[in-house]
Write a protein that holds these residues in place. Sequence first.
Motif, PDB file in Angstrom:
ATOM      1  N   ILE A  83       0.837  -1.204   0.000  1.00 15.62           N
ATOM      2  CA  ILE A  83       0.000   0.000   0.000  1.00 15.62           C
ATOM      3  C   ILE A  83       0.872   1.254   0.000  1.00 15.62           C
ATOM      4  CG2 ILE A  83      -1.610   1.355   1.402  1.00 15.62           C
ATOM      5  CD1 ILE A  83      -2.808  -1.433   2.285  1.00 15.62           C
ATOM      6  N   ILE A  84       1.882   1.281   0.849  1.00 14.75           N
ATOM      7  CA  ILE A  84       2.777   2.445   0.903  1.00 14.75           C
ATOM      8  C   ILE A  84       3.497   2.615  -0.437  1.00 14.75           C
ATOM      9  CG2 ILE A  84       4.874   3.378   1.970  1.00 14.75           C
ATOM     10  CD1 ILE A  84       3.812   2.271   4.627  1.00 14.75           C
ATOM     11  N   ASN A  85       3.970   1.543  -1.025  1.00 14.85           N
ATOM     12  CA  ASN A  85       4.629   1.615  -2.327  1.00 14.85           C
ATOM     13  C   ASN A  85       3.680   2.123  -3.405  1.00 14.85           C
ATOM     14  OD1 ASN A  85       7.078   0.707  -1.297  1.00 14.85           O
ATOM     15  ND2 ASN A  85       6.648  -1.432  -1.784  1.00 14.85           N
ATOM     16  N   LEU A  86       2.433   1.713  -3.346  1.00 14.67           N
ATOM     17  CA  LEU A  86       1.423   2.163  -4.306  1.00 14.67           C
ATOM     18  C   LEU A  86       1.199   3.670  -4.191  1.00 14.67           C
ATOM     19  CD1 LEU A  86      -0.589   1.293  -6.495  1.00 14.67           C
ATOM     20  CD2 LEU A  86      -2.227   0.771  -4.671  1.00 14.67           C
ATOM     21  N   ILE A  87       1.090   4.160  -2.966  1.00 13.19           N
ATOM     22  CA  ILE A  87       0.938   5.606  -2.745  1.00 13.19           C
ATOM     23  C   ILE A  87       2.185   6.334  -3.247  1.00 13.19           C
ATOM     24  CG2 ILE A  87       0.841   7.425  -0.986  1.00 13.19           C
ATOM     25  CD1 ILE A  87      -1.834   6.219  -1.194  1.00 13.19           C
ATOM     26  N   ASN A  88       3.363   5.878  -2.831  1.00 11.21           N
ATOM     27  CA  ASN A  88       4.616   6.536  -3.212  1.00 11.21           C
ATOM     28  C   ASN A  88       4.809   6.577  -4.726  1.00 11.21           C
ATOM     29  OD1 ASN A  88       5.314   7.134  -0.575  1.00 11.21           O
ATOM     30  ND2 ASN A  88       6.563   5.301  -0.324  1.00 11.21           N
ATOM     31  N   ALA A  89       4.382   5.545  -5.412  1.00 11.26           N
ATOM     32  CA  ALA A  89       4.528   5.498  -6.868  1.00 11.26           C
ATOM     33  C   ALA A  89       3.555   6.426  -7.586  1.00 11.26           C
ATOM     34  CB  ALA A  89       4.332   4.062  -7.355  1.00 11.26           C
ATOM     35  N   ASN A  90       2.573   6.935  -6.858  1.00 10.49           N
ATOM     36  CA  ASN A  90       1.547   7.762  -7.490  1.00 10.49           C
ATOM     37  C   ASN A  90       1.396   9.144  -6.858  1.00 10.49           C
ATOM     38  OD1 ASN A  90       0.037   6.019  -9.611  1.00 10.49           O
ATOM     39  ND2 ASN A  90       0.449   4.660  -7.895  1.00 10.49           N
ATOM     40  N   THR A  91       2.425   9.605  -6.159  1.00 12.06           N
ATOM     41  CA  THR A  91       2.337  10.940  -5.545  1.00 12.06           C
ATOM     42  C   THR A  91       2.158  12.037  -6.590  1.00 12.06           C
ATOM     43  OG1 THR A  91       4.744  11.112  -5.448  1.00 12.06           O
ATOM     44  CG2 THR A  91       3.611  10.354  -3.445  1.00 12.06           C
ATOM     45  N   HIS A  92       2.554  11.757  -7.838  1.00 13.92           N
ATOM     46  CA  HIS A  92       2.350  12.747  -8.894  1.00 13.92           C
ATOM     47  C   HIS A  92       0.862  13.076  -9.078  1.00 13.92           C
ATOM     48  CE1 HIS A  92       1.859   8.891 -10.973  1.00 13.92           C
ATOM     49  NE2 HIS A  92       1.122   9.554 -11.848  1.00 13.92           N
ATOM     50  N   LEU A  93      -0.012  12.115  -8.820  1.00 13.12           N
ATOM     51  CA  LEU A  93      -1.456  12.368  -8.926  1.00 13.12           C
ATOM     52  C   LEU A  93      -1.924  13.359  -7.863  1.00 13.12           C
ATOM     53  CD1 LEU A  93      -2.754   8.722  -9.526  1.00 13.12           C
ATOM     54  CD2 LEU A  93      -2.474  10.549 -11.227  1.00 13.12           C
ATOM     55  N   ILE A  94      -1.359  13.233  -6.666  1.00 14.47           N
ATOM     56  CA  ILE A  94      -1.689  14.165  -5.583  1.00 14.47           C
ATOM     57  C   ILE A  94      -1.158  15.548  -5.932  1.00 14.47           C
ATOM     58  CG2 ILE A  94      -1.393  14.705  -3.138  1.00 14.47           C
ATOM     59  CD1 ILE A  94      -0.925  11.627  -2.738  1.00 14.47           C
ATOM     60  N   LYS A  95       0.080  15.601  -6.398  1.00 16.35           N
ATOM     61  CA  LYS A  95       0.701  16.878  -6.748  1.00 16.35           C
ATOM     62  C   LYS A  95      -0.078  17.583  -7.862  1.00 16.35           C
ATOM     63  CE  LYS A  95       5.163  18.928  -7.686  1.00 16.35           C
ATOM     64  NZ  LYS A  95       6.580  18.704  -7.869  1.00 16.35           N
ATOM     65  N   GLU A  96      -0.549  16.822  -8.842  1.00  9.33           N
ATOM     66  CA  GLU A  96      -1.350  17.387  -9.933  1.00  9.33           C
ATOM     67  C   GLU A  96      -2.617  18.039  -9.396  1.00  9.33           C
ATOM     68  OE1 GLU A  96      -2.127  14.249 -12.716  1.00  9.33           O
ATOM     69  OE2 GLU A  96      -0.013  14.081 -13.286  1.00  9.33           O
ATOM     70  N   ARG A  97      -3.269  17.410  -8.430  1.00 11.81           N
ATOM     71  CA  ARG A  97      -4.495  17.966  -7.838  1.00 11.81           C
ATOM     72  C   ARG A  97      -4.222  19.205  -7.015  1.00 11.81           C
ATOM     73  NH1 ARG A  97      -9.246  14.726  -8.400  1.00 11.81           N
ATOM     74  NH2 ARG A  97      -8.727  13.535 -10.251  1.00 11.81           N
ATOM     75  N   ILE A  98      -3.083  19.220  -6.321  1.00 10.19           N
ATOM     76  CA  ILE A  98      -2.731  20.371  -5.491  1.00 10.19           C
ATOM     77  C   ILE A  98      -2.491  21.596  -6.366  1.00 10.19           C
ATOM     78  CG2 ILE A  98      -0.940  21.344  -3.971  1.00 10.19           C
ATOM     79  CD1 ILE A  98      -0.551  18.510  -2.862  1.00 10.19           C
ATOM     80  N   THR A  99      -1.821  21.408  -7.483  1.00 13.04           N
ATOM     81  CA  THR A  99      -1.457  22.524  -8.350  1.00 13.04           C
ATOM     82  C   THR A  99      -2.559  22.899  -9.329  1.00 13.04           C
ATOM     83  OG1 THR A  99      -0.321  21.035  -9.893  1.00 13.04           O
ATOM     84  CG2 THR A  99       1.007  22.058  -8.159  1.00 13.04           C
ATOM     85  N   ALA A 100      -3.600  22.087  -9.438  1.00 11.76           N
ATOM     86  CA  ALA A 100      -4.696  22.367 -10.393  1.00 11.76           C
ATOM     87  C   ALA A 100      -5.571  23.519  -9.940  1.00 11.76           C
ATOM     88  CB  ALA A 100      -5.545  21.123 -10.593  1.00 11.76           C
TER      89      ALA A 100
END
Length: 100
Positions: A83-100
């Motif tokens: 689960i942690i690896n899955l989140i870490n591999a997809n932090t770009h999705l979180i960053k995209e939402r923050i900057t949108a």
Amino acid sequence: GISINDGEIEVKVLESVEEYRQEAESQHICLFSAAYDQREDSLIFSARIDGRIIETIEVDLKTLKVVQSRGVCNQNTEYHDRIINLINANTHLIKERITA
């Protein structure tokens, strides 16, 4: 509206106070009573398999790091590292939402 899936585990953002309450009751954790839904710098995810909650994950929005990920009664599960690896591999999705 962030949802991440590895084919078995689905990790999705909790989007309402009711979802926080349900997650806390199901997992026997302080997520709701400690008002995690009001923390401005945290994003809370629910990791599930076939709709069943496996772990609840807190991500720090400033660092995009996993602060904690816990299963029922704050215990790690057999899926914890995955689960942690899955989140870490997809932090770009979180960053995209923050900057949108």
